[in-house]
Design a protein around this motif. Sequence first.
Motif, PDB file in Angstrom:
ATOM      1  N   ASN A 245       0.855  -1.199   0.000  1.00 15.32           N
ATOM      2  CA  ASN A 245       0.000   0.000   0.000  1.00 15.32           C
ATOM      3  C   ASN A 245       0.881   1.235   0.000  1.00 15.32           C
ATOM      4  N   ASP A 246       1.159   1.759  -1.203  1.00 17.98           N
ATOM      5  CA  ASP A 246       2.040   2.927  -1.281  1.00 17.98           C
ATOM      6  C   ASP A 246       1.296   4.244  -1.054  1.00 17.98           C
ATOM      7  N   LYS A 247       0.092   4.120  -0.454  1.00 16.83           N
ATOM      8  CA  LYS A 247      -0.651   5.316  -0.031  1.00 16.83           C
ATOM      9  C   LYS A 247      -0.512   5.541   1.474  1.00 16.83           C
ATOM     10  N   ASN A 248       0.136   4.581   2.151  1.00 17.03           N
ATOM     11  CA  ASN A 248       0.233   4.601   3.617  1.00 17.03           C
ATOM     12  C   ASN A 248       1.349   5.560   4.054  1.00 17.03           C
ATOM     13  N   ILE A 249       0.952   6.781   4.359  1.00 16.42           N
ATOM     14  CA  ILE A 249       1.941   7.815   4.701  1.00 16.42           C
ATOM     15  C   ILE A 249       2.609   7.514   6.048  1.00 16.42           C
ATOM     16  N   ALA A 250       1.879   6.859   6.956  1.00 11.95           N
ATOM     17  CA  ALA A 250       2.451   6.529   8.268  1.00 11.95           C
ATOM     18  C   ALA A 250       3.667   5.617   8.111  1.00 11.95           C
ATOM     19  N   VAL A 251       3.607   4.664   7.175  1.00 12.76           N
ATOM     20  CA  VAL A 251       4.752   3.790   6.915  1.00 12.76           C
ATOM     21  C   VAL A 251       5.838   4.555   6.167  1.00 12.76           C
ATOM     22  N   VAL A 278      -4.673   8.080  -4.005  1.00 15.04           N
ATOM     23  CA  VAL A 278      -3.665   8.037  -5.056  1.00 15.04           C
ATOM     24  C   VAL A 278      -2.327   7.646  -4.451  1.00 15.04           C
ATOM     25  N   SER A 279      -1.515   6.931  -5.226  1.00 17.81           N
ATOM     26  CA  SER A 279      -0.172   6.539  -4.778  1.00 17.81           C
ATOM     27  C   SER A 279       0.605   7.750  -4.260  1.00 17.81           C
ATOM     28  N   SER A 280       1.287   7.566  -3.160  1.00 20.01           N
ATOM     29  CA  SER A 280       2.112   8.654  -2.609  1.00 20.01           C
ATOM     30  C   SER A 280       3.136   9.123  -3.628  1.00 20.01           C
ATOM     31  N   PHE A 281       3.662   8.206  -4.431  1.00 20.87           N
ATOM     32  CA  PHE A 281       4.674   8.572  -5.422  1.00 20.87           C
ATOM     33  C   PHE A 281       4.080   9.417  -6.546  1.00 20.87           C
ATOM     34  N   ALA A 285       5.116  13.227  -7.373  1.00 25.71           N
ATOM     35  CA  ALA A 285       5.482  13.657  -8.722  1.00 25.71           C
ATOM     36  C   ALA A 285       4.728  14.926  -9.103  1.00 25.71           C
ATOM     37  N   LYS A 286       3.448  14.992  -8.731  1.00 27.18           N
ATOM     38  CA  LYS A 286       2.653  16.191  -9.021  1.00 27.18           C
ATOM     39  C   LYS A 286       3.169  17.394  -8.233  1.00 27.18           C
ATOM     40  N   ILE A 287       3.528  17.160  -6.970  1.00 30.91           N
ATOM     41  CA  ILE A 287       4.028  18.252  -6.118  1.00 30.91           C
ATOM     42  C   ILE A 287       5.284  18.860  -6.724  1.00 30.91           C
ATOM     43  N   ARG A 300       9.602   6.253 -10.735  1.00 33.82           N
ATOM     44  CA  ARG A 300      10.452   5.065 -10.796  1.00 33.82           C
ATOM     45  C   ARG A 300      10.327   4.260  -9.504  1.00 33.82           C
ATOM     46  N   LEU A 301      10.292   4.970  -8.359  1.00 30.78           N
ATOM     47  CA  LEU A 301      10.104   4.287  -7.073  1.00 30.78           C
ATOM     48  C   LEU A 301       8.767   3.553  -7.032  1.00 30.78           C
ATOM     49  N   GLN A 302       7.736   4.160  -7.614  1.00 28.85           N
ATOM     50  CA  GLN A 302       6.435   3.495  -7.658  1.00 28.85           C
ATOM     51  C   GLN A 302       6.539   2.159  -8.393  1.00 28.85           C
ATOM     52  N   ARG A 303       7.240   2.145  -9.519  1.00 27.29           N
ATOM     53  CA  ARG A 303       7.409   0.903 -10.278  1.00 27.29           C
ATOM     54  C   ARG A 303       8.221  -0.113  -9.472  1.00 27.29           C
ATOM     55  N   TYR A 304       9.263   0.367  -8.794  1.00 21.84           N
ATOM     56  CA  TYR A 304      10.096  -0.539  -7.996  1.00 21.84           C
ATOM     57  C   TYR A 304       9.300  -1.197  -6.869  1.00 21.84           C
ATOM     58  N   PHE A 305       8.486  -0.400  -6.171  1.00 23.27           N
ATOM     59  CA  PHE A 305       7.706  -0.971  -5.059  1.00 23.27           C
ATOM     60  C   PHE A 305       6.642  -1.934  -5.574  1.00 23.27           C
ATOM     61  N   ASN A 306       6.131  -1.686  -6.774  1.00 30.04           N
ATOM     62  CA  ASN A 306       5.203  -2.640  -7.379  1.00 30.04           C
ATOM     63  C   ASN A 306       5.919  -3.949  -7.684  1.00 30.04           C
ATOM     64  N   GLN A 307       7.169  -3.856  -8.157  1.00 32.76           N
ATOM     65  CA  GLN A 307       7.976  -5.060  -8.395  1.00 32.76           C
ATOM     66  C   GLN A 307       8.272  -5.785  -7.093  1.00 32.76           C
ATOM     67  N   LEU A 308       8.633  -5.027  -6.084  1.00 30.30           N
ATOM     68  CA  LEU A 308       8.979  -5.592  -4.772  1.00 30.30           C
ATOM     69  C   LEU A 308       7.856  -6.457  -4.238  1.00 30.30           C
ATOM     70  N   ASN A 309       6.640  -6.018  -4.437  1.00 24.92           N
ATOM     71  CA  ASN A 309       5.472  -6.720  -3.910  1.00 24.92           C
ATOM     72  C   ASN A 309       5.326  -8.118  -4.496  1.00 24.92           C
ATOM     73  N   LYS A 310       5.873  -8.348  -5.671  1.00 26.27           N
ATOM     74  CA  LYS A 310       5.686  -9.624  -6.370  1.00 26.27           C
ATOM     75  C   LYS A 310       6.845 -10.605  -6.142  1.00 26.27           C
ATOM     76  N   LEU A 311       7.865 -10.187  -5.430  1.00 27.44           N
ATOM     77  CA  LEU A 311       9.042 -11.025  -5.232  1.00 27.44           C
ATOM     78  C   LEU A 311       8.902 -11.914  -3.993  1.00 27.44           C
ATOM     79  N   SER A 312       9.639 -13.027  -3.987  1.00 28.52           N
ATOM     80  CA  SER A 312       9.709 -13.857  -2.788  1.00 28.52           C
ATOM     81  C   SER A 312      10.458 -13.075  -1.710  1.00 28.52           C
ATOM     82  N   PRO A 313      10.307 -13.444  -0.428  1.00 26.45           N
ATOM     83  CA  PRO A 313      11.004 -12.702   0.647  1.00 26.45           C
ATOM     84  C   PRO A 313      12.514 -12.589   0.420  1.00 26.45           C
ATOM     85  N   HIS A 314      13.157 -13.687   0.011  1.00 24.38           N
ATOM     86  CA  HIS A 314      14.604 -13.654  -0.208  1.00 24.38           C
ATOM     87  C   HIS A 314      14.958 -12.697  -1.344  1.00 24.38           C
TER      88      HIS A 314
END
Length: 404
Positions: A245-251, A278-281, A285-287, A300-314
Amino acid sequence: MENLETIDFKINHFKEIYLSYEEYKRKSYAPTILLDFDDMLTLAHDILEREPGILNFYQKQYRYILTDESQDTSLIQHKIIEKIAKPQCNLFVVGDEDQAIYGFRGAAPQYLLEFKKTYPNAKIIAMTENFRSSEDIVKITNQFIKTNKKRYEKDMFTHNAKNKPIQISKFKTEQEQWDYLVQQLARTDDLSSVAIIYRNNASAIGLINKLDKHGIPFYLRDFKNRFFAHWVVEDVLNYLRFSYNDKNIAVLEKIHIKLNPFISKNDLELLKRADADVSSFVNLAKIHGDASKKAQGFLRLQRYFNQLNKLSPHQAIRFIREKLKYEESAERICNNLGYSFDNVKGILATLEYIAVGLETHQEFAFRLKELEKLMGDSKYNQDSNAVTLTTMHSAKGLELKGYT
């Protein structure tokens, strides 16, 4: 305080931090002044230095003084003892400079090496017989300790018989070392006669993970919940959380200074007033203007975090370290604050090892909680058939059943 400029603390802004701390102690609870343990020692020394009447009182009060474990005594403590012990010098000091392991706490074993300079009439008695260990251990430890040149010349001996020759094995990786230990323990009937000794508890997490997977019970002598609460562990878990959840500003607030491009506190405040759906990233970008270089970095960070979500823990931890440049950010933080970057890399490597074979990020988070509980509960194995795990500091003076 006047020597601050001459000392290299390897911490940025140390002088400002130190002076702010001292001011806080003086003023925050005025007219009460706060004292820490160092203050108690330095003030006691200064009072004895300035007030001869008080010093004389304590010199008469304590005509005979004994100190134990004197290699662990700090220089200021030695100086206080020195003032009170004089002029009679009825002082009995028990210590062994070969056992000096608390230099990081301010212990000053060199004082023992210069003892005769302070007390010229002192008699030094070397107690060189070892009653605990076998001849095999005493012989090799004698050879080993002599590589330290800052010590009294002495040879330990024992009347105990030989037991088993000490074996030395070398391994290329920690995993090889753990595999070897598990193989040896699997052949051992009486695990309570075995101890595994390591530098710190963080060094044992991977081993404990291995022992648990092979069903080998263990007793952890000095468990402290520092590994699982370490900021690096929290960071990795927060990276994984944010990938869901890249909308979670607390994290995001907990990891923003480690991201590239950098996210400022002002950016975070603006995010809190932006579209929460909307995604924080995307909002960042708009700001900063969608066409700007920084805006492209956020997308680019938004794309990376989307990739991260699909990877195994290792794979995810390796991705965080390299693609998201966490290791670079951690090194910068370590350099700024005087932390050990090697320790950080060790923690990241341990997390990767724990993650091997796990399929989901949730499994990984659960495994960390499980290991933390296993380590805490290991105290119940103290009197059972379990291998003892201990740091070198905690092992000092330890005697194990059937072990010499």
